[in-house]
Design an enzyme around this catalytic site. Structure first.
Site, PDB file in Angstrom:
ATOM      1  N   SER A   1      -1.808   5.897 -13.284  1.00 46.45           N
ATOM      2  CA  SER A   1      -0.486   5.960 -13.842  1.00 46.45           C
ATOM      3  C   SER A   1      -0.181   4.866 -14.098  1.00 46.45           C
ATOM      4  O   SER A   1      -0.384   3.766 -13.492  1.00 46.45           O
ATOM      5  CB  SER A   1       0.184   6.632 -12.700  1.00 46.45           C
ATOM      6  OG  SER A   1       1.515   6.712 -12.882  1.00 46.45           O
TER       7      SER A   1
ATOM      8  N   TYR B   1       3.328   8.311  -4.448  1.00 46.63           N
ATOM      9  CA  TYR B   1       2.290   8.721  -5.672  1.00 46.63           C
ATOM     10  C   TYR B   1       1.796   7.514  -6.193  1.00 46.63           C
ATOM     11  O   TYR B   1       0.528   7.209  -6.505  1.00 46.63           O
ATOM     12  CB  TYR B   1       3.098   9.582  -6.754  1.00 46.63           C
ATOM     13  CG  TYR B   1       2.377   9.780  -8.273  1.00 46.63           C
ATOM     14  CD1 TYR B   1       1.327  10.930  -8.020  1.00 46.63           C
ATOM     15  CD2 TYR B   1       2.760   9.182  -9.124  1.00 46.63           C
ATOM     16  CE1 TYR B   1       0.838  11.174  -9.285  1.00 46.63           C
ATOM     17  CE2 TYR B   1       1.918   9.244 -10.312  1.00 46.63           C
ATOM     18  CZ  TYR B   1       1.062  10.192 -10.454  1.00 46.63           C
ATOM     19  OH  TYR B   1       0.168  10.623 -11.515  1.00 46.63           O
TER      20      TYR B   1
END
Length: 255
Positions: free
Chosen positions: A141, A154
């Site tokens: 990410s 996350y």
């Protein structure tokens, strides 16, 4: 001849979103693709049907990730359809929208199990099935380089994926296997339902130098390259595919 003709791929979390786009791209490039899903059987079969309708080859396989024995179960199901794999895409993942004060231990444990532990042991369990000269592509990410406090937990798990990628690239190089990660930014999928709100979508679009949010196809194009022979000299890299988000004087997103 298609660039991936004769290759077999496994894409986890391939029933929707980025995973579906990657599965369809690899199939379009000639690979026979295992479309993994957990609960979304109908959607996974739809992906397989779409691939076959376009002239490609695919098969669905079900396994829950993030639980004990998940890697063994996944590969057991896979070997019912194929005797080896050339391309492994670790796409399946869980998200958590919560600032530091709202993160619950059980939720964090679940993130670690799905986003970190599962890819590690899926790779470990699959090493004897992954052919020399193969490809491992992990989905990371852009939040590992852009501070987004509301997705702290996350982002931490994706930082671990980046370390996994770097270290495995060194470990598997003697077999000619490349290991890379792709780092999407804000992609218009069910993973980001908040994009349905016009103000929030406009903010997300403003973070990209191109003034829009990304699409699953934007990510799949990079995956297709990394899976190909053209990328045989690329390994150990985390490649940003965020539409140049938050570069230069661009605002830093807060959620």
């Amino acid at each position: 001849m298609s660039t991936l003709s004769g290759k077999v791929a496994l894409v986890t979390g391939a029933s929707k979103g980025i995973g579906r786009a990657v599965a369809e791209r690899l199939a379009a490039d000639g690979a026979r693709v295992g479309v993994h899903y957990h609960r979304s059987e109908a959607e996974a079969k739809e992906v397989v049907g779409a691939i076959e309708a376009a002239g490609g080859q695919a098969f669905p396989l079900q396994a829950e990730l993030g639980v004990a024995g998940d890697a063994a179960a996944l590969w057991s199901e896979f070997t019912r359809h194929a005797d080896g794999v050339d391309i492994l895409v670790n796409n399946a993942g869980a998200g958590l929208l919560a600032p530091i004060g709202a993160i619950k231990e059980d939720d964090f444990d679940r993130l670690l199990a799905v986003n970190v532990k599962s890819p590690l042991f899926v790779i470990q369990e699959g090493l004897d099935k992954l052919r020399d000269g193969g490809r491992i592509i992990n989905v990371s990410s852009a939040t590992t380089r852009i501070a987004m406090p509301n997705v702290l937990a996350y982002s931490m798990t994706k930082g671990a994926v980046n370390t996994l990628t770097l270290t495995l690239a060194e470990a598997l190089a003697p077999r000619g296997i490349t290991v890379n990660a792709i780092a999407p930014g804000i992609i218009a999928t069910d993973f980001n339902p908040w994009l349905a709100h016009p103000q929030m979508r406009a903010a997300a679009e403003s973070w990209s130098a191109f003034g829009r949010t990304g699409t699953p196809a934007d990510v799949a194009g990079l995956a297709g390259f990394l899976a190909s022979d053209a990328a045989s000299w690329v390994s150990g890299q985390v490649i940003d595919v965020s539409g140049a988000s938050s570069l230069g004087n661009g605002p830093t997103p807060k959620s």
